[in-house]
Design an enzyme around this catalytic site. Sequence first.
Site, PDB file in Angstrom:
ATOM      1  N   THR A  33      40.972  13.264  -7.959  1.00 55.94           N
ATOM      2  CA  THR A  33      40.770  14.036  -9.183  1.00 55.94           C
ATOM      3  C   THR A  33      41.277  13.190 -10.347  1.00 55.94           C
ATOM      4  O   THR A  33      42.259  12.478 -10.213  1.00 55.94           O
ATOM      5  CB  THR A  33      41.572  15.355  -9.096  1.00 55.94           C
ATOM      6  OG1 THR A  33      40.991  16.177  -8.101  1.00 55.94           O
ATOM      7  CG2 THR A  33      41.591  16.100 -10.431  1.00 55.94           C
ATOM      8  N   ARG A  64      33.421  27.093  -4.010  1.00 53.41           N
ATOM      9  CA  ARG A  64      34.872  27.090  -4.227  1.00 53.41           C
ATOM     10  C   ARG A  64      35.202  26.480  -5.583  1.00 53.41           C
ATOM     11  O   ARG A  64      34.725  25.413  -5.937  1.00 53.41           O
ATOM     12  CB  ARG A  64      35.558  26.294  -3.124  1.00 53.41           C
ATOM     13  CG  ARG A  64      37.091  26.156  -3.303  1.00 53.41           C
ATOM     14  CD  ARG A  64      37.476  24.764  -3.750  1.00 53.41           C
ATOM     15  NE  ARG A  64      38.922  24.579  -3.813  1.00 53.41           N
ATOM     16  CZ  ARG A  64      39.509  23.465  -4.270  1.00 53.41           C
ATOM     17  NH1 ARG A  64      38.782  22.447  -4.664  1.00 53.41           N
ATOM     18  NH2 ARG A  64      40.819  23.375  -4.315  1.00 53.41           N
ATOM     19  N   GLY A  86      38.428  25.206  -7.709  1.00 52.76           N
ATOM     20  CA  GLY A  86      39.844  24.859  -7.605  1.00 52.76           C
ATOM     21  C   GLY A  86      40.541  24.972  -8.948  1.00 52.76           C
ATOM     22  O   GLY A  86      40.075  25.658  -9.862  1.00 52.76           O
ATOM     23  N   THR A  99      46.902  17.486 -10.446  1.00 52.82           N
ATOM     24  CA  THR A  99      46.108  17.054  -9.301  1.00 52.82           C
ATOM     25  C   THR A  99      46.864  17.396  -8.028  1.00 52.82           C
ATOM     26  O   THR A  99      48.088  17.344  -8.011  1.00 52.82           O
ATOM     27  CB  THR A  99      45.821  15.536  -9.353  1.00 52.82           C
ATOM     28  OG1 THR A  99      45.295  15.125  -8.089  1.00 52.82           O
ATOM     29  CG2 THR A  99      47.082  14.735  -9.639  1.00 52.82           C
ATOM     30  N   GLY A 100      46.141  17.756  -6.983  1.00 56.06           N
ATOM     31  CA  GLY A 100      46.800  18.093  -5.721  1.00 56.06           C
ATOM     32  C   GLY A 100      46.083  19.234  -5.036  1.00 56.06           C
ATOM     33  O   GLY A 100      44.891  19.446  -5.261  1.00 56.06           O
TER      34      GLY A 100
END
Lengths: 293, 293
Positions: free
Chosen positions: B164, B192, B194, B214-215
């Site tokens: 990302t 989906r 995020g 990010t993660g």
Amino acid sequence: MSTLRRVQPVILVHGGAGARAPELAARAAAIERALGEALRRGGAALDRGGDALDAAQAAVMCMEDEADFLNAGRGSVLCSDGGVEMSASLMRGRDRAAGAMALLRTSRSPIAGARAVLERSPHVLLAGPAADALADAAGIEQRPPAYFITERQQRRLVQDGRGTVGAVALDGAGGLAAATSTGGARGQAAGRIGDSPLIGAGTWADGRVAVSCTGDGEAFIRAAAAHQLAGRVVAGEALAAAAAATLDDVASLGARGGLIALGADGAVAMPFSAEAMARGVWRAGAEVEVHAA
Amino acid sequence: MSTLRRVQPVILVHGGAGARAPELAARAAAIERALGEALRRGGAALDRGGDALDAAQAAVMCMEDEADFLNAGRGSVLCSDGGVEMSASLMRGRDRAAGAMALLRTSRSPIAGARAVLERSPHVLLAGPAADALADAAGIEQRPPAYFITERQQRRLVQDGRGTVGAVALDGAGGLAAATSTGGARGQAAGRIGDSPLIGAGTWADGRVAVSCTGDGEAFIRAAAAHQLAGRVVAGEALAAAAAATLDDVASLGARGGLIALGADGAVAMPFSAEAMARGVWRAGAEVEVHAA
């Protein structure tokens, strides 16, 4: 720990904030009846020892099925393409588990869809046909898109911007939960996602507070309204002050609305900066209290 | 006021946080080259007197076009259905204007799509085919879905959960902005959404701070991570402490990641709880500094 602490269960609901329409008086009784029924449904879940998430979901499902005055499920406002796109989210305070669905066109209960995401999916937010498909797989009743389009909405007999529904609940073990469901904003572009299915914007629950918002969704997103309120409580503000300050911040972005908020200590706030907000409260052993505006 | 105050412009970028893959050493140089190019692109915008939003967008667009190592635009990870669905968001601190797009399948630059929402739409978040259509109408290059699917991703040659991209910038007038773009999580369900396109979760900017995360996206949503960090700064925490506490909270939800954060005073934080995070910083008049991990 929380299973030992016995607290007095509470549930709050809202049926949307917006302008005070001239026809409000004519439909106030029907709105109050719908909210009262939702409160009793959620309250019954709490009375049976159910948790806050079950109670908030039950209250919202009840309001989704009201087709004449509330903007969620059947009877939702229409998009600019003439269709209905529904969204919902819920969050459990204890572990901040969350589920949400957006841009639903065939699922009868969007909030049940959100619950299915929480229970069955590694994700938090699903949107579009894949979301309806997951809801279907989870046993949530599917209806053709036309089912959700009512004559009242086609004739624009329902006032603008009203009728998003939400519930926040506190169970006997001290657990909090929040749930919100909507058909969005009248005339919205297809594909538009507002604050209602967004955790932190329209819906939030943690160990201290549960929040469900209604109003001009874009401003609630830009204010991170539901989470802002929770952050203010963590920072030491009283619930009512935190709720009022959050609506002030939304107002600074040029928008109006309202919210319901419930603290783990049973504190209640139901402020609104719009002209009116349908809302109500149930407490174990007491009469429900509802206001159409 | 802010137009009079001259501050030293800064831009930070990240290229995703995740596991430290064995092949990292072999591609570190390429990642650092990509991040360096993005920083110079954004920095050039700031040097020309451009505002923070233009700079953050320019840096992210540069990284979206990198197809081998970064998970945004072409070369994004594949959904469980084998397709690519891209999302992005950006926010301008001065007025908290925001735009976001999710579930894009044909728009070459998702972050340019997000900017088009900010500029052209009354909404904040658009998803699915309607979002690609708005991007198209805004002049953003459209490509067939197959364009975004690279052989490296089909052969899973790119490690999981990385890549990302994001940027935060501070312009010479003291304005902040944040931008984030992603292909999501490998193997995610189609539909989906995020944290990256969600204002308050993956992206946030206000008058005090700009953040890009990010993660593991679901945990960042459940933590309202980007807004949580901003709230901590408002409550008086130093930027680095606020950033670390936010990642600790994400970790309490069982997840790892990283973020970049920039204060209006030029304070910088780029912490990560994952094994590695690609990141870099540009300051006016100084050499860019980049780290692949």
